[in-house]
Design a protein around this motif. Structure first.
Motif, PDB file in Angstrom:
ATOM      1  N   ASN A 233       8.778 -10.108   9.950  1.00 28.94           N
ATOM      2  CA  ASN A 233       9.668  -9.698   8.671  1.00 28.94           C
ATOM      3  C   ASN A 233       8.695 -10.033   7.425  1.00 28.94           C
ATOM      4  OD1 ASN A 233      11.588  -8.629  10.453  1.00 28.94           O
ATOM      5  ND2 ASN A 233      12.703 -10.641  10.318  1.00 28.94           N
ATOM      6  N   ILE A 234       8.053 -11.155   7.563  1.00 29.16           N
ATOM      7  CA  ILE A 234       7.445 -11.435   6.174  1.00 29.16           C
ATOM      8  C   ILE A 234       6.363 -10.431   6.159  1.00 29.16           C
ATOM      9  CG2 ILE A 234       5.667 -12.918   5.138  1.00 29.16           C
ATOM     10  CD1 ILE A 234       7.355 -15.038   6.463  1.00 29.16           C
ATOM     11  N   LEU A 235       5.517  -9.940   7.077  1.00 28.80           N
ATOM     12  CA  LEU A 235       4.542  -9.117   6.746  1.00 28.80           C
ATOM     13  C   LEU A 235       5.159  -7.646   6.615  1.00 28.80           C
ATOM     14  CD1 LEU A 235       2.465  -9.738  10.043  1.00 28.80           C
ATOM     15  CD2 LEU A 235       1.779 -10.429   7.648  1.00 28.80           C
ATOM     16  N   ARG A 236       6.203  -7.235   7.018  1.00 31.37           N
ATOM     17  CA  ARG A 236       6.941  -6.040   6.916  1.00 31.37           C
ATOM     18  C   ARG A 236       7.299  -5.903   5.477  1.00 31.37           C
ATOM     19  NH1 ARG A 236      11.952  -3.624   6.708  1.00 31.37           N
ATOM     20  NH2 ARG A 236      11.804  -1.264   7.434  1.00 31.37           N
ATOM     21  N   ARG A 237       8.019  -7.289   4.794  1.00 34.08           N
ATOM     22  CA  ARG A 237       8.416  -7.248   3.366  1.00 34.08           C
ATOM     23  C   ARG A 237       7.125  -6.852   2.526  1.00 34.08           C
ATOM     24  NH1 ARG A 237      11.906 -11.337   5.263  1.00 34.08           N
ATOM     25  NH2 ARG A 237      10.221 -13.023   4.276  1.00 34.08           N
ATOM     26  N   HIS A 238       5.992  -7.377   2.688  1.00 34.52           N
ATOM     27  CA  HIS A 238       4.803  -7.211   2.020  1.00 34.52           C
ATOM     28  C   HIS A 238       4.483  -5.692   2.077  1.00 34.52           C
ATOM     29  CE1 HIS A 238       4.480 -11.553   1.694  1.00 34.52           C
ATOM     30  NE2 HIS A 238       3.696 -11.391   0.639  1.00 34.52           N
ATOM     31  N   PHE A 239       4.540  -5.187   3.167  1.00 28.43           N
ATOM     32  CA  PHE A 239       4.225  -3.677   3.289  1.00 28.43           C
ATOM     33  C   PHE A 239       5.032  -2.910   2.488  1.00 28.43           C
ATOM     34  CE2 PHE A 239       4.995   0.236   5.716  1.00 28.43           C
ATOM     35  CZ  PHE A 239       3.600   0.848   5.555  1.00 28.43           C
ATOM     36  N   ILE A 240       6.312  -3.175   2.703  1.00 24.13           N
ATOM     37  CA  ILE A 240       7.342  -2.410   1.767  1.00 24.13           C
ATOM     38  C   ILE A 240       6.989  -2.583   0.110  1.00 24.13           C
ATOM     39  CG2 ILE A 240       9.785  -2.272   1.072  1.00 24.13           C
ATOM     40  CD1 ILE A 240      10.497  -2.927   3.741  1.00 24.13           C
ATOM     41  N   ALA A 241       6.816  -3.842  -0.325  1.00 25.17           N
ATOM     42  CA  ALA A 241       6.438  -4.194  -1.648  1.00 25.17           C
ATOM     43  C   ALA A 241       5.145  -3.418  -2.059  1.00 25.17           C
ATOM     44  CB  ALA A 241       6.705  -5.706  -1.797  1.00 25.17           C
ATOM     45  N   ALA A 242       3.992  -3.366  -1.270  1.00 25.03           N
ATOM     46  CA  ALA A 242       2.929  -2.908  -1.698  1.00 25.03           C
ATOM     47  C   ALA A 242       3.032  -1.835  -2.457  1.00 25.03           C
ATOM     48  CB  ALA A 242       1.922  -2.802  -0.407  1.00 25.03           C
ATOM     49  N   ASP A 243       1.904  -1.466  -3.294  1.00 27.13           N
ATOM     50  CA  ASP A 243       1.848  -0.450  -4.091  1.00 27.13           C
ATOM     51  C   ASP A 243       1.976   0.780  -3.219  1.00 27.13           C
ATOM     52  OD1 ASP A 243       1.655  -2.003  -6.622  1.00 27.13           O
ATOM     53  OD2 ASP A 243      -0.479  -1.917  -6.416  1.00 27.13           O
ATOM     54  N   PRO A 244       2.322   2.151  -3.814  1.00 29.47           N
ATOM     55  CA  PRO A 244       2.207   3.158  -3.246  1.00 29.47           C
ATOM     56  C   PRO A 244       0.791   3.526  -2.669  1.00 29.47           C
ATOM     57  CG  PRO A 244       3.708   3.459  -4.982  1.00 29.47           C
ATOM     58  CD  PRO A 244       3.121   2.137  -5.301  1.00 29.47           C
ATOM     59  N   GLY A 245       0.435   4.205  -1.405  1.00 29.55           N
ATOM     60  CA  GLY A 245      -0.718   4.267  -1.052  1.00 29.55           C
ATOM     61  C   GLY A 245      -0.963   3.334   0.378  1.00 29.55           C
ATOM     62  N   PRO A 246      -2.129   3.811   0.823  1.00 32.24           N
ATOM     63  CA  PRO A 246      -2.437   2.984   2.415  1.00 32.24           C
ATOM     64  C   PRO A 246      -2.591   1.796   2.210  1.00 32.24           C
ATOM     65  CG  PRO A 246      -4.369   4.304   1.361  1.00 32.24           C
ATOM     66  CD  PRO A 246      -3.145   4.408   0.557  1.00 32.24           C
ATOM     67  N   SER A 247      -2.082   0.845   2.908  1.00 29.41           N
ATOM     68  CA  SER A 247      -2.367  -0.724   2.877  1.00 29.41           C
ATOM     69  C   SER A 247      -2.571  -1.217   4.353  1.00 29.41           C
ATOM     70  CB  SER A 247      -1.244  -1.321   2.467  1.00 29.41           C
ATOM     71  OG  SER A 247      -0.044  -1.019   2.928  1.00 29.41           O
ATOM     72  N   LEU A 248      -3.219  -2.328   4.409  1.00 38.34           N
ATOM     73  CA  LEU A 248      -3.676  -3.025   5.648  1.00 38.34           C
ATOM     74  C   LEU A 248      -2.962  -4.605   5.463  1.00 38.34           C
ATOM     75  CD1 LEU A 248      -7.441  -1.745   5.922  1.00 38.34           C
ATOM     76  CD2 LEU A 248      -5.374  -1.146   7.485  1.00 38.34           C
ATOM     77  N   ILE A 249      -2.119  -4.834   6.151  1.00 38.40           N
ATOM     78  CA  ILE A 249      -1.366  -6.235   5.850  1.00 38.40           C
ATOM     79  C   ILE A 249      -1.607  -7.246   7.032  1.00 38.40           C
ATOM     80  CG2 ILE A 249       0.511  -7.172   5.297  1.00 38.40           C
ATOM     81  CD1 ILE A 249       0.188  -5.165   3.239  1.00 38.40           C
ATOM     82  N   ALA A 250      -2.229  -8.287   6.732  1.00 34.66           N
ATOM     83  CA  ALA A 250      -2.760  -9.113   7.812  1.00 34.66           C
ATOM     84  C   ALA A 250      -2.356 -10.557   7.235  1.00 34.66           C
ATOM     85  CB  ALA A 250      -4.289  -9.108   8.207  1.00 34.66           C
ATOM     86  N   PRO A 251      -2.060 -11.345   8.191  1.00 35.47           N
ATOM     87  CA  PRO A 251      -1.589 -12.795   7.922  1.00 35.47           C
ATOM     88  C   PRO A 251      -2.714 -13.793   7.839  1.00 35.47           C
ATOM     89  CG  PRO A 251      -1.334 -12.539  10.262  1.00 35.47           C
ATOM     90  CD  PRO A 251      -1.756 -11.217   9.633  1.00 35.47           C
ATOM     91  N   LEU A 252      -2.479 -14.803   6.797  1.00 33.75           N
ATOM     92  CA  LEU A 252      -3.641 -15.854   6.955  1.00 33.75           C
ATOM     93  C   LEU A 252      -3.090 -17.130   7.300  1.00 33.75           C
ATOM     94  CD1 LEU A 252      -5.230 -15.634   3.611  1.00 33.75           C
ATOM     95  CD2 LEU A 252      -6.311 -15.071   5.487  1.00 33.75           C
ATOM     96  N   TYR A 253      -3.788 -17.693   8.407  1.00 34.55           N
ATOM     97  CA  TYR A 253      -3.176 -18.930   8.926  1.00 34.55           C
ATOM     98  C   TYR A 253      -4.194 -19.675   8.773  1.00 34.55           C
ATOM     99  CZ  TYR A 253      -0.103 -15.895  11.859  1.00 34.55           C
ATOM    100  OH  TYR A 253       0.630 -14.977  12.359  1.00 34.55           O
TER     101      TYR A 253
END
Length: 202
Positions: A116-136
């Motif tokens: 859900n954290i990754l999804r929230r970042h995707f929703i909040a990202a600027d319009p346009g394509p994005s690649l969301i990945a976690p950092l551990y």
């Protein structure tokens, strides 16, 4: 902002080449198989429809998950590399989504909150394509979330199929958003027999 829709692909196709012996996805952990525990975690999250891509021992994995609210896709080319599993899933999925999560079948320490954290970042990202990945602890890991914009590019990829979608992150660095995950969110998967024994003992 909340109009972005996502789906999740659970890649449950591997041959367990590093673990050897039985299919690692069907190994037990706390009274459930690895793949079922991972699937149930995804279903607890809010990441949309779950599509399970089958390959190695497809019938057994299907039987393990058939009572869950998931869709199944069979990848007959799974031996060619993990990207073929994502490609098979994308070709078979006809839903209208803005992006999709990619989860490995043995990520049993995954939490619904991390998805859900990754999804929230995707929703909040600027319009346009994005690649969301976690950092551990500073290292990029799984799962990751990809804009549907990149689907044609994924389907056209024919080289280095064993490396999955890494090529997208190399090719489009300006579209990459890395998300620092809380330290209690583990990135472990089960790669070797030693990993499995440590997990059982832990």
């Amino acid at each position: 902002m909340n109009s972005k829709k996502t789906a999740t692909f659970l890649l449950a196709t591997g041959q367990s080449l590093r673990t050897g012996g039985p299919n690692k996805l069907l190994l037990p952990f706390q009274n459930k198989s690895l793949v079922r525990r991972t699937a149930e975690t995804i279903l607890e999250s809010k990441t949309g429809p779950l599509i399970v891509v089958l390959g190695h021992e497809a019938r057994k994995v299907h039987e393990e998950l058939q009572d869950l609210d998931v869709e199944f896709v069979l990848n007959t080319d799974y031996k060619k590399g993990i990207l073929t599993s994502l490609q098979s899933g994308l070709r078979s999925f006809h839903g209208n989504v803005d992006g999709f999560m990619v989860v490995l079948g043995d990520q049993i320490f995954l939490r619904p909150q991390s998805l859900n954290i990754l999804r929230r970042h995707f929703i909040a990202a600027d319009p346009g394509p994005s690649l969301i990945a976690p950092l551990y602890n500073g290292e990029r890991g799984h799962p990751f979330l990809i804009s549907s914009h990149f689907i044609p590019e994924i389907l056209e990829q024919t080289e280095q199929l064993e490396k999955g979608a890494r090529f997208l992150f190399r090719r489009h660095p300006y579209h990459v958003h890395l998300v620092d995950m809380p330290p209690q969110f583990l990135n472990n998967d089960v790669g070797t027999p030693e990993d499995y024994e440590l997990m059982r003992q832990g």
